[in-house]
Design a protein around this motif. Structure first.
Motif, PDB file in Angstrom:
ATOM      1  N   TYR B  72       0.816  -1.219   0.000  1.00  0.00           N
ATOM      2  CA  TYR B  72       0.000   0.000   0.000  1.00  0.00           C
ATOM      3  C   TYR B  72       0.855   1.278   0.000  1.00  0.00           C
ATOM      4  O   TYR B  72       0.563   2.235  -0.713  1.00  0.00           O
ATOM      5  CB  TYR B  72      -0.901  -0.002   1.233  1.00  0.00           C
ATOM      6  N   MET B  75       7.046   4.210   4.678  1.00  0.00           N
ATOM      7  CA  MET B  75       7.808   5.269   5.328  1.00  0.00           C
ATOM      8  C   MET B  75       9.264   5.022   4.978  1.00  0.00           C
ATOM      9  O   MET B  75       9.740   3.874   5.075  1.00  0.00           O
ATOM     10  CB  MET B  75       7.647   5.216   6.842  1.00  0.00           C
ATOM     11  N   LEU B  76       9.981   6.085   4.617  1.00  0.00           N
ATOM     12  CA  LEU B  76      11.351   5.934   4.136  1.00  0.00           C
ATOM     13  C   LEU B  76      12.335   6.536   5.129  1.00  0.00           C
ATOM     14  O   LEU B  76      12.310   7.747   5.363  1.00  0.00           O
ATOM     15  CB  LEU B  76      11.473   6.638   2.777  1.00  0.00           C
ATOM     16  N   GLY B  77      13.176   5.708   5.718  1.00  0.00           N
ATOM     17  CA  GLY B  77      14.247   6.199   6.591  1.00  0.00           C
ATOM     18  C   GLY B  77      15.569   6.127   5.846  1.00  0.00           C
ATOM     19  O   GLY B  77      15.965   5.055   5.398  1.00  0.00           O
ATOM     20  N   VAL B  93      15.807   8.418  -6.612  1.00  0.00           N
ATOM     21  CA  VAL B  93      14.408   8.818  -6.754  1.00  0.00           C
ATOM     22  C   VAL B  93      13.790   8.242  -8.035  1.00  0.00           C
ATOM     23  O   VAL B  93      12.605   7.914  -8.059  1.00  0.00           O
ATOM     24  CB  VAL B  93      14.275  10.358  -6.686  1.00  0.00           C
ATOM     25  N   LEU B  96      12.633   4.879  -6.966  1.00  0.00           N
ATOM     26  CA  LEU B  96      11.418   4.996  -6.149  1.00  0.00           C
ATOM     27  C   LEU B  96      10.195   5.261  -7.024  1.00  0.00           C
ATOM     28  O   LEU B  96       9.156   4.613  -6.887  1.00  0.00           O
ATOM     29  CB  LEU B  96      11.535   6.156  -5.147  1.00  0.00           C
ATOM     30  N   LYS B  97      10.351   6.238  -7.918  1.00  0.00           N
ATOM     31  CA  LYS B  97       9.210   6.640  -8.751  1.00  0.00           C
ATOM     32  C   LYS B  97       8.678   5.479  -9.583  1.00  0.00           C
ATOM     33  O   LYS B  97       7.476   5.247  -9.660  1.00  0.00           O
ATOM     34  CB  LYS B  97       9.641   7.772  -9.703  1.00  0.00           C
ATOM     35  N   ASN B 100       6.951   3.046  -7.277  1.00  0.00           N
ATOM     36  CA  ASN B 100       5.677   3.600  -6.781  1.00  0.00           C
ATOM     37  C   ASN B 100       4.577   3.323  -7.791  1.00  0.00           C
ATOM     38  O   ASN B 100       3.446   2.982  -7.436  1.00  0.00           O
ATOM     39  CB  ASN B 100       5.794   5.114  -6.571  1.00  0.00           C
ATOM     40  N   LEU B 107       4.725   6.988  -1.085  1.00  0.00           N
ATOM     41  CA  LEU B 107       5.584   7.397   0.024  1.00  0.00           C
ATOM     42  C   LEU B 107       4.722   8.164   1.017  1.00  0.00           C
ATOM     43  O   LEU B 107       4.041   9.119   0.654  1.00  0.00           O
ATOM     44  CB  LEU B 107       6.693   8.300  -0.532  1.00  0.00           C
ATOM     45  N   LEU B 108       4.745   7.734   2.289  1.00  0.00           N
ATOM     46  CA  LEU B 108       3.868   8.348   3.296  1.00  0.00           C
ATOM     47  C   LEU B 108       4.605   9.300   4.228  1.00  0.00           C
ATOM     48  O   LEU B 108       3.973  10.037   4.983  1.00  0.00           O
ATOM     49  CB  LEU B 108       3.222   7.240   4.146  1.00  0.00           C
ATOM     50  N   GLY B 109       5.925   9.281   4.216  1.00  0.00           N
ATOM     51  CA  GLY B 109       6.707  10.137   5.110  1.00  0.00           C
ATOM     52  C   GLY B 109       8.039   9.481   5.395  1.00  0.00           C
ATOM     53  O   GLY B 109       8.405   8.509   4.742  1.00  0.00           O
ATOM     54  N   VAL B 123      13.222   0.967   5.563  1.00  0.00           N
ATOM     55  CA  VAL B 123      11.858   1.141   5.052  1.00  0.00           C
ATOM     56  C   VAL B 123      10.857   0.444   5.978  1.00  0.00           C
ATOM     57  O   VAL B 123      11.087  -0.696   6.385  1.00  0.00           O
ATOM     58  CB  VAL B 123      11.721   0.570   3.618  1.00  0.00           C
ATOM     59  N   THR B 124       9.807   1.141   6.344  1.00  0.00           N
ATOM     60  CA  THR B 124       8.661   0.492   6.982  1.00  0.00           C
ATOM     61  C   THR B 124       7.549   0.501   5.942  1.00  0.00           C
ATOM     62  O   THR B 124       7.122   1.569   5.491  1.00  0.00           O
ATOM     63  CB  THR B 124       8.196   1.249   8.239  1.00  0.00           C
ATOM     64  N   PHE B 126       3.729  -0.686   4.372  1.00  0.00           N
ATOM     65  CA  PHE B 126       2.360  -1.021   4.731  1.00  0.00           C
ATOM     66  C   PHE B 126       1.725  -1.817   3.605  1.00  0.00           C
ATOM     67  O   PHE B 126       1.976  -1.564   2.440  1.00  0.00           O
ATOM     68  CB  PHE B 126       1.547   0.250   4.980  1.00  0.00           C
TER      69      PHE B 126
END
Lengths: 310, 310
Positions: B72, B75-77, B93, B96-97, B100, B107-109, B123-124, B126
């Motif tokens: 879904y 979160m990106l650390g 990026v 990532l794009k 996605n 990306l949620l934060g 990465v966490t 969901f």
């Protein structure tokens, strides 16, 4: 501070919600936030694992408090040096256990990896939404600017750890070690605060974050900044330390704005939540945070961080 | 492999759910999982940021697939060396794009910090729950043991990167670089699989994880392990590499168990999901994973990892 620029340039286009302290998970009551602590950047190499455990949870719970939520649980990411031993784990887990109980939260899962390097703690924390999500972007012209608790203690506590100042009571170090996320306060202001942020980067810098997202400025008064007894003693002896109070991080107090019509309500909440709340200024139609001294003259800070100043 | 012991000893008592690939968030349809990638441990220092972005998402999405869910968001650390530049970010990026879009996630934060050290991606992720959550603990006596795709390619790809073997088509390296989380398959088996895990630590080790949590053993047949054309060519030349196939990680295929009554259903799903599924053995009343060769003799592996072997 180039990471702020990189985030704005490369990651923000992928995520419009980046900018608030926590994000919401659609079609659920959950909030989510992520804060990473790195040895040598956010804490000393000889830092107690017990404190580290608490700090890594509390910095995240502070983000949840800043949007009006209540901590629920967390995912724990640990990157540990190969030589971490039982003593380290026992101390770390003691801290986790205490705070699991204190905040009524639970560990939900995670990932642990050993490497040839430093301790890195990457926590993703979950909260339950409050009455209303408090954005950073809602500050309005003329709003009061308020802060909880006292400011500058953690930055002075760090100086005390470095042996630069004395902390005879140990309270400054204590504030640096184990912040107190303002969860009850965040919930209480969630139905009327126009914006909120937790003070992690420093009062001025975090005020500037609100200004940028709300397209406003702020005028703050240095003589209104609430200082603890210990901090006041130090700043009175050496007034230059007011710079550190204004720009030092790690206090994890809430900085929020609210329409002045809520002035009485703020007093009531302060009493009910047993947290001092101080009105330190107001929102202007500028773009910058201006700090004025007791003679109303703008203060130029030596350590500006990335903040543009008058 | 001491981190497994530490997790079991210190973290498991705080979280009974630790052990599955992903956790559920109570009173919601969300799954959550966390995987950390570290430079020098999980990837080379000169590794393409583009691949790294994809790998850091896909290893997490594979965990979500293993419990039957659909990715879904995340979160990106990011913990990055101070000298990371625009080129690094642009490549990262871009990865990532693309993913996605490919996985329809957002990306949620997150949190990004520079330090004097290596690249660490935390990465966490969901997911949305499938029909049924597939636990690691449900394998039953006599169940079929199945794997998706082909095994060993990623470990051989890593050897190719190290210059130890040749990968003329580049397919082995490609499998190491960009794993394909078996999302559609995970969903399809979620209503009948008795247990499932994604193969990240290696076939034997991950099979052992299921055995431990299900209190069973497994008997696997080395000649049934599905190999890609490229892997088969290498193993035929140098049969010792079968050890690596059995114990090497990073394939991110699904290893699952199911009652033999679902045998036909498994064939149908294989065709529908366009993923090979191979029956490689069955669940026993032992405690260990035993691998037998084509003459039915138990194989003793040189590289056992932490797994106890006959």
């Amino acid at each position: 501070m180039r990471e702020f620029e990189y985030i704005k340039r490369y990651l923000k286009p992928l995520d419009n919600s980046i900018g608030d302290d926590a994000a919401t998970l659609a079609n659920s009551s959950y909030l989510v936030t992520k804060d990473i602590l790195i040895e040598g950047v956010h804490f000393f190499s000889n830092y107690l694992p017990y404190n580290l455990a608490k700090k890594s949870l509390r910095t995240n719970f502070s983000d949840i408090a800043a949007v009006g939520g209540t901590p629920y649980g967390y995912m724990l990411g640990l990157v540990l040096p190969n030589n971490v031993d039982d003593l380290w784990w026992e101390s770390f887990v003691a801290g986790l256990k205490e705070d699991n109980k204190y905040f009524q939260v639970k560990l939900l899962g995670g990932d642990t990896t050993a490497h040839n390097g430093k301790v890195i703690i990457s926590v993703t924390a979950f909260g339950i939404k409050g009455d209303r999500f408090i954005y950073r972007s809602g500050a309005g012209l003329g709003d009061l600017v308020c802060v909880s608790g006292t400011i500058g203690d953690a930055a002075l506590g760090l100086l005390a750890y470095q042996g630069i100042i004395r902390d005879s009571t140990g309270r400054l170090k204590g504030r640096y070690d184990i912040p107190e996320p303002r969860v009850t306060l965040g919930q209480a202001i969630s139905d009327f605060a126009s914006s909120c942020i937790d003070i992690s980067d420093g009062l001025i810098q975090d005020a500037q974050h609100i200004c940028e997202l709300s397209n406003v400025g702020m005028e703050l008064h240095s003589d209104k900044i609430p200082l603890s007894f210990a901090a006041r003693e130090i700043v009175e002896k050496k007034p230059d330390y007011i710079d550190l109070v204004l720009t030092g991080g790690d206090d994890y107090e809430l900085l929020f704005t609210a329409s002045s019509e809520h002035s009485n309500k703020i007093e009531e909440i302060s009493q009910k939540c047993r947290v001092n709340i101080t009105k330190i200024g107001h929102v202007t139609d500028g773009k910058e945070v201006i700090v004025r001294d007791k003679d109303n003259l703008p203060i130029t800070l030596k350590n500006k961080g990335f903040v543009h100043f008058i």
